[in-house]
Motif scaffolding. Structure first.
Motif, PDB file in Angstrom:
ATOM      1  N   GLY A 244      -4.588  10.498  12.464  1.00 59.41           N
ATOM      2  CA  GLY A 244      -5.653   9.779  13.207  1.00 59.41           C
ATOM      3  C   GLY A 244      -6.674   9.118  12.724  1.00 59.41           C
ATOM      4  N   PHE A 245      -6.690   8.924  11.259  1.00 54.84           N
ATOM      5  CA  PHE A 245      -7.759   8.332  10.506  1.00 54.84           C
ATOM      6  C   PHE A 245      -7.312   7.460   9.225  1.00 54.84           C
ATOM      7  CE2 PHE A 245      -9.307  12.347  11.886  1.00 54.84           C
ATOM      8  CZ  PHE A 245     -10.259  12.225  12.796  1.00 54.84           C
ATOM      9  N   GLY A 246      -7.997   6.664   8.854  1.00 56.30           N
ATOM     10  CA  GLY A 246      -7.845   5.714   7.759  1.00 56.30           C
ATOM     11  C   GLY A 246      -6.573   4.832   7.940  1.00 56.30           C
ATOM     12  N   LEU A 247      -5.736   4.644   7.002  1.00 52.35           N
ATOM     13  CA  LEU A 247      -4.385   3.833   7.047  1.00 52.35           C
ATOM     14  C   LEU A 247      -3.179   4.365   7.219  1.00 52.35           C
ATOM     15  CD1 LEU A 247      -5.555   1.665   3.921  1.00 52.35           C
ATOM     16  CD2 LEU A 247      -5.680   1.208   6.315  1.00 52.35           C
ATOM     17  N   THR A 248      -3.348   5.941   7.756  1.00 52.20           N
ATOM     18  CA  THR A 248      -2.368   6.873   8.016  1.00 52.20           C
ATOM     19  C   THR A 248      -1.737   6.174   9.408  1.00 52.20           C
ATOM     20  OG1 THR A 248      -2.467   8.525   6.638  1.00 52.20           O
ATOM     21  CG2 THR A 248      -1.568   9.062   8.967  1.00 52.20           C
ATOM     22  N   GLU A 249      -0.405   5.966   9.599  1.00 50.62           N
ATOM     23  CA  GLU A 249       0.233   5.687  10.842  1.00 50.62           C
ATOM     24  C   GLU A 249       0.601   6.993  11.457  1.00 50.62           C
ATOM     25  OE1 GLU A 249       3.258   2.968   9.787  1.00 50.62           O
ATOM     26  OE2 GLU A 249       2.338   1.600   8.876  1.00 50.62           O
ATOM     27  N   PHE A 250      -0.326   7.228  12.726  1.00 51.91           N
ATOM     28  CA  PHE A 250      -0.297   8.628  13.201  1.00 51.91           C
ATOM     29  C   PHE A 250       0.712   8.336  14.343  1.00 51.91           C
ATOM     30  CE2 PHE A 250      -2.897  10.987  16.135  1.00 51.91           C
ATOM     31  CZ  PHE A 250      -2.266  12.209  16.291  1.00 51.91           C
TER      32      PHE A 250
ATOM     33  N   MET B 228       0.740  -1.243   0.085  1.00 52.37           N
ATOM     34  CA  MET B 228      -0.080  -0.014   0.127  1.00 52.37           C
ATOM     35  C   MET B 228       0.799   1.410   0.008  1.00 52.37           C
ATOM     36  SD  MET B 228      -3.097  -0.997   2.623  1.00 52.37           S
ATOM     37  CE  MET B 228      -2.076  -1.327   3.945  1.00 52.37           C
ATOM     38  N   PRO B 229       0.475   2.547  -0.616  1.00 53.74           N
ATOM     39  CA  PRO B 229       1.322   3.357  -0.896  1.00 53.74           C
ATOM     40  C   PRO B 229       1.403   4.296   0.363  1.00 53.74           C
ATOM     41  CG  PRO B 229      -0.701   3.855  -2.042  1.00 53.74           C
ATOM     42  CD  PRO B 229      -0.625   2.368  -1.565  1.00 53.74           C
ATOM     43  N   HIS B 230       2.619   4.479   1.080  1.00 48.97           N
ATOM     44  CA  HIS B 230       2.615   5.419   2.224  1.00 48.97           C
ATOM     45  C   HIS B 230       3.893   6.397   1.950  1.00 48.97           C
ATOM     46  CE1 HIS B 230       0.103   2.305   4.446  1.00 48.97           C
ATOM     47  NE2 HIS B 230      -0.143   3.415   5.297  1.00 48.97           N
ATOM     48  N   ALA B 231       3.866   7.601   2.436  1.00 51.10           N
ATOM     49  CA  ALA B 231       4.865   8.479   2.391  1.00 51.10           C
ATOM     50  C   ALA B 231       5.346   9.027   3.672  1.00 51.10           C
ATOM     51  CB  ALA B 231       4.536   9.709   1.556  1.00 51.10           C
ATOM     52  N   ARG B 232       6.431   8.880   4.176  1.00 53.38           N
ATOM     53  CA  ARG B 232       6.821   9.324   5.457  1.00 53.38           C
ATOM     54  C   ARG B 232       7.229  10.760   5.398  1.00 53.38           C
ATOM     55  NH1 ARG B 232       6.435   7.191  10.410  1.00 53.38           N
ATOM     56  NH2 ARG B 232       7.733   8.007  11.929  1.00 53.38           N
ATOM     57  N   ILE B 233       6.219  11.709   6.435  1.00 54.68           N
ATOM     58  CA  ILE B 233       6.151  13.018   6.116  1.00 54.68           C
ATOM     59  C   ILE B 233       5.983  13.564   7.488  1.00 54.68           C
ATOM     60  CG2 ILE B 233       4.860  14.869   5.219  1.00 54.68           C
ATOM     61  CD1 ILE B 233       4.348  13.156   2.648  1.00 54.68           C
ATOM     62  N   ASN B 234       6.836  14.382   7.933  1.00 49.54           N
ATOM     63  CA  ASN B 234       6.544  15.144   9.179  1.00 49.54           C
ATOM     64  C   ASN B 234       6.306  14.194  10.388  1.00 49.54           C
ATOM     65  OD1 ASN B 234       6.863  17.630   7.688  1.00 49.54           O
ATOM     66  ND2 ASN B 234       4.699  17.667   7.502  1.00 49.54           N
ATOM     67  N   GLY B 235       6.980  12.959  10.386  1.00 50.05           N
ATOM     68  CA  GLY B 235       6.987  12.161  11.450  1.00 50.05           C
ATOM     69  C   GLY B 235       5.853  11.324  11.432  1.00 50.05           C
ATOM     70  N   GLN B 236       4.724  11.285  10.364  1.00 48.37           N
ATOM     71  CA  GLN B 236       3.717  10.375   9.974  1.00 48.37           C
ATOM     72  C   GLN B 236       4.041   9.519   8.735  1.00 48.37           C
ATOM     73  OE1 GLN B 236       1.578  11.437  12.617  1.00 48.37           O
ATOM     74  NE2 GLN B 236       3.113  13.041  12.792  1.00 48.37           N
TER      75      GLN B 236
ATOM     76  N   ALA C   1      -1.846  20.811   7.015  1.00 49.62           N
ATOM     77  CA  ALA C   1      -1.486  21.642   5.716  1.00 49.62           C
ATOM     78  C   ALA C   1      -0.026  21.448   5.377  1.00 49.62           C
ATOM     79  CB  ALA C   1      -1.530  23.019   6.107  1.00 49.62           C
ATOM     80  N   ARG C   2       0.994  21.288   6.193  1.00 52.37           N
ATOM     81  CA  ARG C   2       2.463  21.148   5.989  1.00 52.37           C
ATOM     82  C   ARG C   2       2.381  19.475   5.618  1.00 52.37           C
ATOM     83  NH1 ARG C   2       6.016  20.303   9.257  1.00 52.37           N
ATOM     84  NH2 ARG C   2       4.899  20.216  11.263  1.00 52.37           N
ATOM     85  N   ASP C   3       1.660  18.638   5.940  1.00 50.57           N
ATOM     86  CA  ASP C   3       1.579  17.239   5.588  1.00 50.57           C
ATOM     87  C   ASP C   3       1.042  17.277   4.277  1.00 50.57           C
ATOM     88  OD1 ASP C   3       2.239  16.473   8.300  1.00 50.57           O
ATOM     89  OD2 ASP C   3      -0.037  15.923   8.833  1.00 50.57           O
ATOM     90  N   CYS C   4       0.189  17.826   3.770  1.00 57.10           N
ATOM     91  CA  CYS C   4      -0.131  17.812   2.520  1.00 57.10           C
ATOM     92  C   CYS C   4       0.798  18.504   1.589  1.00 57.10           C
ATOM     93  CB  CYS C   4      -1.523  18.688   2.290  1.00 57.10           C
ATOM     94  SG  CYS C   4      -2.262  18.737   0.591  1.00 57.10           S
ATOM     95  N   LEU C   5       1.591  19.700   1.934  1.00 56.35           N
ATOM     96  CA  LEU C   5       2.632  20.017   1.245  1.00 56.35           C
ATOM     97  C   LEU C   5       3.746  19.212   0.986  1.00 56.35           C
ATOM     98  CD1 LEU C   5       2.974  23.669   2.551  1.00 56.35           C
ATOM     99  CD2 LEU C   5       2.520  23.105   0.149  1.00 56.35           C
ATOM    100  N   GLY C   6       3.896  18.264   2.109  1.00 57.17           N
ATOM    101  CA  GLY C   6       4.895  17.272   2.117  1.00 57.17           C
ATOM    102  C   GLY C   6       4.735  16.056   1.102  1.00 57.17           C
ATOM    103  N   LEU C   7       3.478  15.679   0.939  1.00 60.97           N
ATOM    104  CA  LEU C   7       2.851  14.776   0.011  1.00 60.97           C
ATOM    105  C   LEU C   7       3.057  15.336  -1.379  1.00 60.97           C
ATOM    106  CD1 LEU C   7       1.331  12.270  -0.370  1.00 60.97           C
ATOM    107  CD2 LEU C   7      -0.688  13.476  -0.162  1.00 60.97           C
ATOM    108  N   MET C   8       2.842  16.620  -1.626  1.00 58.63           N
ATOM    109  CA  MET C   8       3.005  17.143  -2.731  1.00 58.63           C
ATOM    110  C   MET C   8       4.515  16.974  -3.226  1.00 58.63           C
ATOM    111  SD  MET C   8       0.546  20.542  -2.907  1.00 58.63           S
ATOM    112  CE  MET C   8       1.263  21.177  -4.341  1.00 58.63           C
ATOM    113  N   ASP C   9       5.348  17.386  -2.403  1.00 58.79           N
ATOM    114  CA  ASP C   9       6.833  17.074  -2.631  1.00 58.79           C
ATOM    115  C   ASP C   9       7.033  15.716  -2.828  1.00 58.79           C
ATOM    116  OD1 ASP C   9       7.073  20.035  -2.052  1.00 58.79           O
ATOM    117  OD2 ASP C   9       7.770  19.659  -0.022  1.00 58.79           O
ATOM    118  N   HIS C  10       6.604  14.806  -2.204  1.00 61.63           N
ATOM    119  CA  HIS C  10       6.832  13.468  -2.354  1.00 61.63           C
ATOM    120  C   HIS C  10       6.524  12.909  -3.697  1.00 61.63           C
ATOM    121  CE1 HIS C  10       6.936   9.243  -1.345  1.00 61.63           C
ATOM    122  NE2 HIS C  10       5.887   9.000  -1.763  1.00 61.63           N
TER     123      HIS C  10
END
Length: 265
Positions: free
Chosen positions: A56-62, A1-9, A73-82
């Motif tokens: 805190g939701f879904g399949l994200t490891e929080f 499953m696709p995950h991205a390690r961003i801001n400690g999440q 918002a920084r998480d979303c920006l990090g995902l864009m960078d990823h």
């Protein structure tokens, strides 16, 4: 499953791929990426649609630590960078809108447009905050048992089959996971005075029967955004209008995205 390690999440996301205009959609409180399935089905053939699970939701490891929607918002920006996206249309429903507005304020150069569904710029109203806090405390202690689960599902969804499906998802998750996302929701700051700083094109979509966020809040949001032409009212929809009434949501959303795509160099 696709995950991205961003801001400690460890953020879970799904990406339809392709070379179309990138559109990133964030879900509402207690929901996850699956609430946008009706939009992905229609839009993915024309646009690159990315959905993701917030802290805190879904399949994200929080990590369970306190956070704000500015962090989201920084998480979303990090995902864009990823994903290698310099710019994208960002948006979402309810708390997905909260974080998208903050992303547009903190990194306006990254935002091509905003999709704002059943959301607002204001902080939680005092008269609702106490009641919601009681609900969340009960959830954290006892889990999403009835009648609490039914009450919340009706506020958010208000469609029997979907209510049952999402309640089952809620009951499969650790009850204590609600604490930090709930605190973030209830203690969010008011960004209404800063709406005039957001100049990108925006579409505001809102259910006429949304009891969590009234139509007056949607109108205030649309009025405060210089790039918005008004509110798209979704007749008969509660809070999760895009999930329950895609026949009313998808056509204006698709038209908005097509206009943005046509304007790109």
């Amino acid at each position: 499953m696709p995950h991205a390690r961003i801001n400690g999440q460890n953020l879970y996301f799904e990406d339809s791929g392709g070379s179309g205009l990138p559109v990133i959609l964030g879900h509402g409180f207690l929901m996850d990426h699956e609430m946008f399935a009706p939009q992905v089905e229609v839009l993915a053939g024309e646009f690159r649609v990315i959905t993701w699970d917030e802290r805190g939701f879904g399949l994200t490891e929080f990590d369970g630590q306190p956070f704000s929607y500015w962090d989201s918002a920084r998480d979303c920006l990090g995902l864009m960078d990823h994903l290698g996206l310099e710019r994208a249309v960002v948006g979402g429903m309810s708390q997905g809108g909260y974080l998208s507005l903050r992303l547009a304020l903190s990194a306006p150069e990254r935002v091509l447009g905003l999709v704002l569904i059943d959301t607002q710029a204001a902080a939680e109203h005092d008269d609702k905050r106490a009641a919601y806090r009681q609900m969340l405390d009960a959830w954290a202690e006892h889990g999403p048992v009835d009648p609490l689960a039914q009450t919340i599902a009706t506020i958010i969804i208000d469609e029997p089959a979907e209510n049952a499906r999402w309640i089952a998802k809620w009951r499969a998750r650790p009850k204590a996971l609600i604490r930090e996302p709930g605190r973030c929701l209830l203690e969010r700051d008011d960004i209404s005075p800063r709406l005039s700083e957001i100049t990108c094109p925006a579409i505001v979509i809102h259910g006429t029967r949304d009891s969590a966020i009234g139509m007056e809040a949607a109108q205030a949001l649309a009025d405060g955004l210089g790039g918005c032409d008004g509110v798209v009212a979704v007749d008969g929809a509660a809070h999760a209008a895009n999930l329950t009434h895609p026949d009313q949501v998808n056509p204006p959303l698709q038209a908005f995205l097509r206009r943005l795509a046509a304007a790109q160099p």
